[in-house]
Design a protein around this motif. Structure first.
Motif, PDB file in Angstrom:
ATOM      1  N   LYS A   3     -42.287  -8.961  35.629  1.00  0.00           N
ATOM      2  CA  LYS A   3     -40.853  -8.746  35.740  1.00  0.00           C
ATOM      3  C   LYS A   3     -40.298  -9.554  36.916  1.00  0.00           C
ATOM      4  O   LYS A   3     -40.884  -9.568  37.999  1.00  0.00           O
ATOM      5  CB  LYS A   3     -40.574  -7.254  35.942  1.00  0.00           C
ATOM      6  CG  LYS A   3     -39.095  -6.915  35.993  1.00  0.00           C
ATOM      7  CD  LYS A   3     -38.886  -5.426  36.170  1.00  0.00           C
ATOM      8  CE  LYS A   3     -37.397  -5.111  36.241  1.00  0.00           C
ATOM      9  NZ  LYS A   3     -37.170  -3.650  36.447  1.00  0.00           N
ATOM     10  N   PRO A   4     -39.169 -10.253  36.724  1.00  0.00           N
ATOM     11  CA  PRO A   4     -38.599 -11.042  37.829  1.00  0.00           C
ATOM     12  C   PRO A   4     -38.077 -10.156  38.950  1.00  0.00           C
ATOM     13  O   PRO A   4     -37.653  -9.016  38.720  1.00  0.00           O
ATOM     14  CB  PRO A   4     -37.454 -11.797  37.145  1.00  0.00           C
ATOM     15  CG  PRO A   4     -37.096 -10.971  35.957  1.00  0.00           C
ATOM     16  CD  PRO A   4     -38.380 -10.373  35.484  1.00  0.00           C
ATOM     17  N   ILE A   5     -38.121 -10.679  40.145  1.00  0.00           N
ATOM     18  CA  ILE A   5     -37.548  -9.962  41.291  1.00  0.00           C
ATOM     19  C   ILE A   5     -36.024  -9.975  41.191  1.00  0.00           C
ATOM     20  O   ILE A   5     -35.364  -8.961  41.427  1.00  0.00           O
ATOM     21  CB  ILE A   5     -38.018 -10.613  42.609  1.00  0.00           C
ATOM     22  CG1 ILE A   5     -39.538 -10.445  42.746  1.00  0.00           C
ATOM     23  CG2 ILE A   5     -37.299 -10.000  43.815  1.00  0.00           C
ATOM     24  CD1 ILE A   5     -40.139 -11.193  43.912  1.00  0.00           C
ATOM     25  N   LEU A   6     -35.474 -11.138  40.851  1.00  0.00           N
ATOM     26  CA  LEU A   6     -34.041 -11.272  40.569  1.00  0.00           C
ATOM     27  C   LEU A   6     -33.897 -12.092  39.295  1.00  0.00           C
ATOM     28  O   LEU A   6     -34.321 -13.248  39.256  1.00  0.00           O
ATOM     29  CB  LEU A   6     -33.310 -11.970  41.727  1.00  0.00           C
ATOM     30  CG  LEU A   6     -33.074 -11.186  43.012  1.00  0.00           C
ATOM     31  CD1 LEU A   6     -32.494 -12.093  44.087  1.00  0.00           C
ATOM     32  CD2 LEU A   6     -32.134 -10.009  42.768  1.00  0.00           C
ATOM     33  N   ASP A   7     -33.320 -11.492  38.250  1.00  0.00           N
ATOM     34  CA  ASP A   7     -33.166 -12.223  36.999  1.00  0.00           C
ATOM     35  C   ASP A   7     -31.944 -13.140  37.063  1.00  0.00           C
ATOM     36  O   ASP A   7     -31.222 -13.179  38.058  1.00  0.00           O
ATOM     37  CB  ASP A   7     -33.055 -11.252  35.830  1.00  0.00           C
ATOM     38  CG  ASP A   7     -33.606 -11.843  34.536  1.00  0.00           C
ATOM     39  OD1 ASP A   7     -33.882 -13.059  34.507  1.00  0.00           O
ATOM     40  OD2 ASP A   7     -33.766 -11.093  33.551  1.00  0.00           O
ATOM     41  N   ILE A   8     -31.701 -13.852  35.973  1.00  0.00           N
ATOM     42  CA  ILE A   8     -30.722 -14.936  35.944  1.00  0.00           C
ATOM     43  C   ILE A   8     -29.376 -14.555  36.561  1.00  0.00           C
ATOM     44  O   ILE A   8     -28.842 -15.287  37.401  1.00  0.00           O
ATOM     45  CB  ILE A   8     -30.497 -15.419  34.492  1.00  0.00           C
ATOM     46  CG1 ILE A   8     -31.812 -15.876  33.857  1.00  0.00           C
ATOM     47  CG2 ILE A   8     -29.477 -16.556  34.479  1.00  0.00           C
ATOM     48  CD1 ILE A   8     -32.422 -17.085  34.474  1.00  0.00           C
TER      49      ILE A   8
END
Length: 431
Positions: A3-8
């Protein structure tokens, strides 16, 4: 997939924004300033236009693609040719304007007809050898910069080149964190420090420079005559055959990193148009052609911070940094040997990436058709072959190699459809 730390579209905090944006700016910094240093353009303009082009890219791709645009290495040799060895930089800018227009035309065609034809035209057996030509064709330039001063061998300068090169190698191979994404910058820093220790750096320009200074703009019709010739077009525009393929590759890799399919959404036509418009605007004020940067894709993969706001912040920082007069003067004091040392590694990596493309796409070099195409491209490109019909109509080097490669791929029988990366949905669908 992690899972990204901060998505787009997630917003970072103010402290995250500053830290992460500076990280992206420094990741692209070394390569972006290296191109203008090699071709006689302004590093400040390169920084300024990289920021502007990135913002343009973000807008046109509807803030869906977290890509940073920097100076393109594919155009180093064409710029040198078009500008007559740096004597007429305006000619190179006119060529870059034509490149931007060509991108726009290609994006329009893709929008109307789809994207598969472009990879039918540019399969790996054509693109990979041309990429190798980009790196190997510049190898003599890199070695000369590393070893020689005014045409004569200089041991002290060569040691500075070697320190630079080996530092970059160490960070590339032995580091797996964020430092591995910026070996060019770190190599330049180490080489510069060594050069100061051995006394081959002149800091006088930094002392004389103002804190605030305008970049050296090159405006058509003001700083040079707006007169596009066939020789300018033939030196620059054919390289689009390679850079568009490079662009598609970056979009595929970036899509896998952030778990998106950018070929479909926002669409390849939008990202190519954005790349072209960034190049066009850059050339209008004196900057080199632009391309999406693998260094910044590497930062995304390592940090898992995909936020479009961070990329936008990096672009804004680059724009402000370009007006920092003392910093730009400091860049001008980098010894040629240091630039040569990093160029040896960088140009070698470019050439090797072409070889890797052949391997990754399982191109059968035992097939005489593939052997002929790659061999002709390599010798024409590296050998500096030139087709001169008239004084105004001349195609040479990499441009000629790319055109001949495309032509051979079209006319030679026995084309292997499996060697063409044409079906993105099947081969590159994001899970």
């Amino acid at each position: 997939m992690n899972k990204p730390i901060l998505d787009i579209n997630e917003k970072p905090t103010a402290s995250q924004m500053i830290t992460l944006s500076f990280q992206h700016m420094f990741a692209m910094f070394g390569a972006t300033i290296l191109v203008p240093k090699l071709v006689g353009l302004s590093p400040a303009i390169a920084l300024l236009t990289s920021g502007i082009a990135t913002i343009i890219f973000l807008f046109i791709t509807q803030f869906k693609v977290p890509a940073y645009l920097g100076s393109s290495f594919a155009f180093i040799a064409p710029i040198i040719i078009a500008s007559n060895g740096g004597k007429d930089p305006g000619n190179a800018m006119l060529g870059a304007l034509a490149v931007g227009v060509t991108y726009g035309i290609v994006s329009l065609i893709i929008w109307k007809t789809g994207y598969k034809w472009i990879m039918n035209l540019l399969p790996p057996i054509v693109v990979a050898p041309v990429i190798m030509v980009i790196g190997l064709g510049l190898s003599g330039v890199a070695v000369d910069m590393a070893m020689n001063v005014n045409g004569e061998y200089n041991f002290l300068h060569f040691t500075a080149a070697l320190v630079t090169m080996f530092t970059a190698i160490i960070f590339t191979v032995y580091f797996k964190n964020i430092l591995s994404a910026m070996p060019i910058l770190l190599g330049l820093v180490a080489g510069y420090i060594y050069s100061m220790i051995v006394g081959i750096v002149d800091l006088a320009p930094v002392k004389k420079a103002d804190w605030f200074a305008l970049p050296d703009f090159l405006i058509p019709g003001v700083d040079y005559e707006f007169r596009i010739t066939s020789s300018i077009l033939l030196a620059m525009v054919p390289i689009v055959l390679v850079t568009i393929s490079e662009h598609i590759g970056h979009q595929l890799v970036l899509g896998r990193v952030v778990n998106r399919n950018y070929i479909k959404d926002p669409g390849l036509h939008r990202s190519i148009l954005a790349d072209g418009l960034g190049t066009f605007v850059s050339a209008l004020i004196g900057g080199p052609p632009k391309t999406t940067y693998g260094e910044n894709i590497g930062v995304l993969a390592i940090t898992k911070v995909y936020s479009i706001y961070v990329i936008f912040g990096a672009a804004v920082i680059a724009i402000f940094f370009s007006f920092f007069g003392k910093a730009m003067a400091f860049i001008q004091t980098i010894p040629t040997a240091v630039l040569g040392g990093i160029s040896i590694l960088l140009f070698g990596i470019i050439a090797s990436s072409g070889l890797r493309m052949l391997v990754d796409n399982k191109i059968d070099m035992g097939n005489n058709r593939n052997l002929v195409i790659s061999s002709v491209i390599l010798v024409l490109g590296i050998g500096g072959a030139a087709l001169e019909v008239t004084e105004a109509f001349k195609i040479e080097g990499m441009a000629l190699a790319a055109i001949v490669g495309v032509f051979l791929n079209i006319i030679l029988p026995g084309r292997d459809k499996n060697s063409e990366i044409v079906d993105y949905e099947e081969k590159n669908e994001i899970a």
